[in-house]
Design a protein around this motif. Structure first.
Motif, PDB file in Angstrom:
ATOM      1  N   UNK A   1       0.923  -1.430   0.076  1.00 21.40           N
ATOM      2  CA  UNK A   1      -0.005   0.057  -0.157  1.00 21.40           C
ATOM      3  C   UNK A   1       0.879   1.113   0.097  1.00 21.40           C
ATOM      4  N   UNK A   2       1.955   0.986  -0.011  1.00 26.22           N
ATOM      5  CA  UNK A   2       2.872   2.126   0.194  1.00 26.22           C
ATOM      6  C   UNK A   2       3.610   2.850  -1.210  1.00 26.22           C
ATOM      7  N   UNK A   3       4.388   3.729  -1.288  1.00 25.37           N
ATOM      8  CA  UNK A   3       5.268   4.090  -2.405  1.00 25.37           C
ATOM      9  C   UNK A   3       6.192   3.260  -2.688  1.00 25.37           C
ATOM     10  N   UNK A   4       6.426   2.721  -3.966  1.00 27.21           N
ATOM     11  CA  UNK A   4       7.441   1.825  -4.426  1.00 27.21           C
ATOM     12  C   UNK A   4       8.553   2.486  -5.123  1.00 27.21           C
TER      13      UNK A   4
ATOM     14  N   UNK B   1      15.573   7.828 -10.726  1.00 27.33           N
ATOM     15  CA  UNK B   1      14.703   7.071 -10.371  1.00 27.33           C
ATOM     16  C   UNK B   1      15.304   6.603  -8.885  1.00 27.33           C
ATOM     17  N   UNK B   2      14.139   6.628  -8.043  1.00 25.12           N
ATOM     18  CA  UNK B   2      14.534   6.260  -6.531  1.00 25.12           C
ATOM     19  C   UNK B   2      13.629   5.440  -5.901  1.00 25.12           C
ATOM     20  N   UNK B   3      14.075   4.236  -5.478  1.00 23.89           N
ATOM     21  CA  UNK B   3      13.243   3.030  -5.078  1.00 23.89           C
ATOM     22  C   UNK B   3      12.761   3.699  -3.831  1.00 23.89           C
ATOM     23  N   UNK B   4      11.360   3.530  -3.217  1.00 24.50           N
ATOM     24  CA  UNK B   4      10.952   3.904  -1.741  1.00 24.50           C
ATOM     25  C   UNK B   4      10.586   2.703  -0.990  1.00 24.50           C
ATOM     26  N   UNK B   5      10.035   3.039   0.112  1.00 25.74           N
ATOM     27  CA  UNK B   5       9.854   2.042   1.350  1.00 25.74           C
ATOM     28  C   UNK B   5       9.038   0.710   0.804  1.00 25.74           C
ATOM     29  N   UNK B   6       8.088   0.969   0.164  1.00 24.57           N
ATOM     30  CA  UNK B   6       7.400  -0.260  -0.407  1.00 24.57           C
ATOM     31  C   UNK B   6       8.197  -1.333  -0.861  1.00 24.57           C
TER      32      UNK B   6
END
Length: 230
Positions: free
Chosen positions: A29-32, A179-184
């Motif tokens: 459900x979080x940003x990827x 591009x930066x990978x996120x917490x998801x």
């Protein structure tokens, strides 16, 4: 009545699987990932604008600054809808990622049921024994790791973010995606670790029980044949 040691091992394993479900559920459900792309109108080399996207598995937001000559702060992004407009590899890979993560959750649910069942029963030689846990958690680990690889491949090699922009603005040139990978995305790593620990906890108990049983059988195996006959 199961021993305290058995209860601790199997309930700990169930707890680890449940923690993995919580982590993966939140991660889905979080940003990827987010990306910033330089953009210019087709036929021009004036890359004065940019498009910034922040997406999860299902939704996200996009901010366009003069891309091309359009300002759209905080526009909502329905990931599947946009990718489906251009079809091709990005939507297929993204759908595979979601399907694999759903399978991972299903595997974790199976692991929880198996470990809880084994906490109060002793079906060692059946698929509902420890082998059931190894299978379910092993499946979860494998598909989660594959989803991780596919997602990275999609956003870099598959140019998913470029596809998302061009789905609503086809007459645009894009370059230099940052591009930066996120917490998801990164929550897949603790999810995999939780499942591996769940397998390890049960394996240690099964190995110790097997070793203890073999040691108890040794006196009978080493007894003289004359004694064994009576």
């Amino acid at each position: 009545m199961p021993s305290g040691k058995k209860l601790v091992h199997f309930l700990s394993s169930a707890g680890l699987c449940a923690a993995g479900v919580v982590v993966l559920g939140y991660g889905m459900s979080a940003d990827w990932a987010n990306a910033v792309l330089e953009c210019a109108p087709t036929g021009s080399d004036n890359f004065a604008g940019n498009s910034s996207l922040e997406t999860g598995l299902f939704n996200g937001t996009e901010t366009k600054l003069q891309c091309p000559r359009i300002d759209s702060p905080g526009a909502k992004v329905a990931v599947f809808n946009r990718l489906a407009k251009n079809a091709g590899a990005p939507v297929i890979l993204h759908a595979l990622v979601v399907i694999l993560l759903a399978l991972a959750l299903l595997g974790s649910a199976g692991s929880i049921l198996v470990t809880l069942y084994n906490s109060f029963s002793n079906p060692y030689q059946t698929y509902m024994g420890p082998i059931g846990l190894y299978t379910c958690s092993g499946l979860s680990v494998c598909v989660a790791f594959l989803a991780l690889i596919l997602y990275v491949s999609n956003i870099y090699a598959g140019e998913m973010f470029q596809t998302l922009v061009k789905a609503v603005e086809p007459n645009v040139k894009l370059r230099n995606p940052k591009i930066t990978l996120q917490v998801g995305f990164f929550l897949l790593i603790p999810y995999i670790c939780f499942n591996l620990l769940a397998i390890l906890v049960v394996f240690l108990y099964v190995h110790a029980a097997y070793t203890r049983r073999k040691e108890q059988e040794k006196p009978t195996e080493d007894a003289p044949k004359e004694i064994m006959m009576y």
